[in-house]
Scaffold this active site. Structure first.
Site: not given
Ligand code: SAM
Length: 264
Positions: A52, A77, A126, A162
């Site tokens: 994941e 992450d 994102d 989303d």
């Molecule tokens: C918007 S959050 C979504 C978290 C989770 N998947 C959820 O649905 O609740 C995006 C997550 O991706 C991680 N993330 C973003 N870019 C990343 C990268 N390049 N490498 C590792 N983690 C990343 C961020 O730290 C964050 O925890």
């Protein structure tokens, strides 16, 4: 009891036996970590591996690991204090088919070898709609090339989002990088019963922390499944690496605020 701070969680992670926090500066300098060895060295048995990517709290990875004991799961992450929650549960309940890796997704091929991962999930990444170069959106052609370098032919990438823009761009860029669209749906929770098979229905029913938020705001949840159809060209992969794997000065210290200020 007081709420744990980020620093508490970083410290605790060091004692959790399911957590892997390699020094990312060494990875950026070209080293690998457990690449090709997860089945033999991390998990009790070499079962198919699901990642994941951007797992946040890691609770979806934990849910999958409980439901599929015949598979291994790694939550990835950049932020260790976020996946502390899932890692704590995995540690306390001895969920040995789960691990958590603190890493940047753009270096994922330094952690997993060709064909080592059977399945990938991207949950609520994102959307990075303004990403023109393709270096930020986690389903840009460069990322899709990198993912294909660790999937076997037939391996799948599953995306939940989303964002209609992220959904549309994933559907556009999958085939553009040689992946087949296996399935897509623009309203997972509004889909008729039986729309997905039993296992996938249960997986899609799980609501991540971000998903709960978007559902409360009235947004529909979209799903895409892409399959690797053939081997990716070495030149394409090299371009993806060059575009995504940036210079050392963008890498954070191992435990910010614990190991001291940024050393690079
Ligand atoms: C918007 S959050 C979504 C978290 C989770 N998947 C959820 O649905 O609740 C995006 C997550 O991706 C991680 N993330 C973003 N870019 C990343 C990268 N390049 N490498 C590792 N983690 C990343 C961020 O730290 C964050 O925890």
């Amino acid at each position: 009891m007081r709420t744990r701070t980020k620093r508490d969680r970083w410290r605790e992670n060091q004692d959790l036996d399911r957590v892997h926090e390699p020094d990312l500066r060494e990875i950026a300098a070209g080293t690998t970590y457990l690449r090709g060895e997860w089945g033999a060295r991390v998990f009790p048995s070499p079962q198919p591996i699901t990642l994941e990517l951007g797992c946040g709290q890691g609770l979806f990875a934990v849910d999958l690991a409980r439901r599929f004991p015949d598979r291994n799961f790694v939550g990835v992450d950049l932020k260790g204090h976020r996946f502390w929650r899932g890692a704590r549960i995995a540690h306390d309940t001895q969920l040995t088919n789960t691990a958590f890796l603190r890493a940047r997704i753009q270096w994922i091929d330094h952690f997993f070898g060709p064909g080592e991962v059977a399945e990938l999930w991207l949950t609520f990444s994102d959307p990075q709609i303004g990403d023109k170069r393709g270096t930020k959106r986690l389903t840009s052609p460069y990322y899709l090339a990198l993912y294909q370098s660790i999937l076997p032919v037939g391996g799948v990438l599953r995306v939940k989002t989303d964002s209609p823009e992220f959904y549309e761009r994933t559907l556009r860029d999958g085939p553009a990088t040689g992946m087949e669209i296996v399935d897509h749906c623009d309203d997972v929770h509004g889909a008729p019963e039986g729309r997905f098979d039993v296992d996938l229905t249960a997986s899609l029913a799980f609501r991540t922390a971000y998903e709960e938020r978007w559902i409360r705001e009235g947004r529909s949840i979209h799903y895409v499944c892409l399959r690797k159809a053939g081997e990716i060209g070495e030149e394409t992969l090299e371009t993806a690496r060059r575009m995504l794997q940036g210079p050392l000065d963008r890498i954070q210290p191992r435990f910010p605020g614990v190991d001291g200020p940024s050393a690079v």
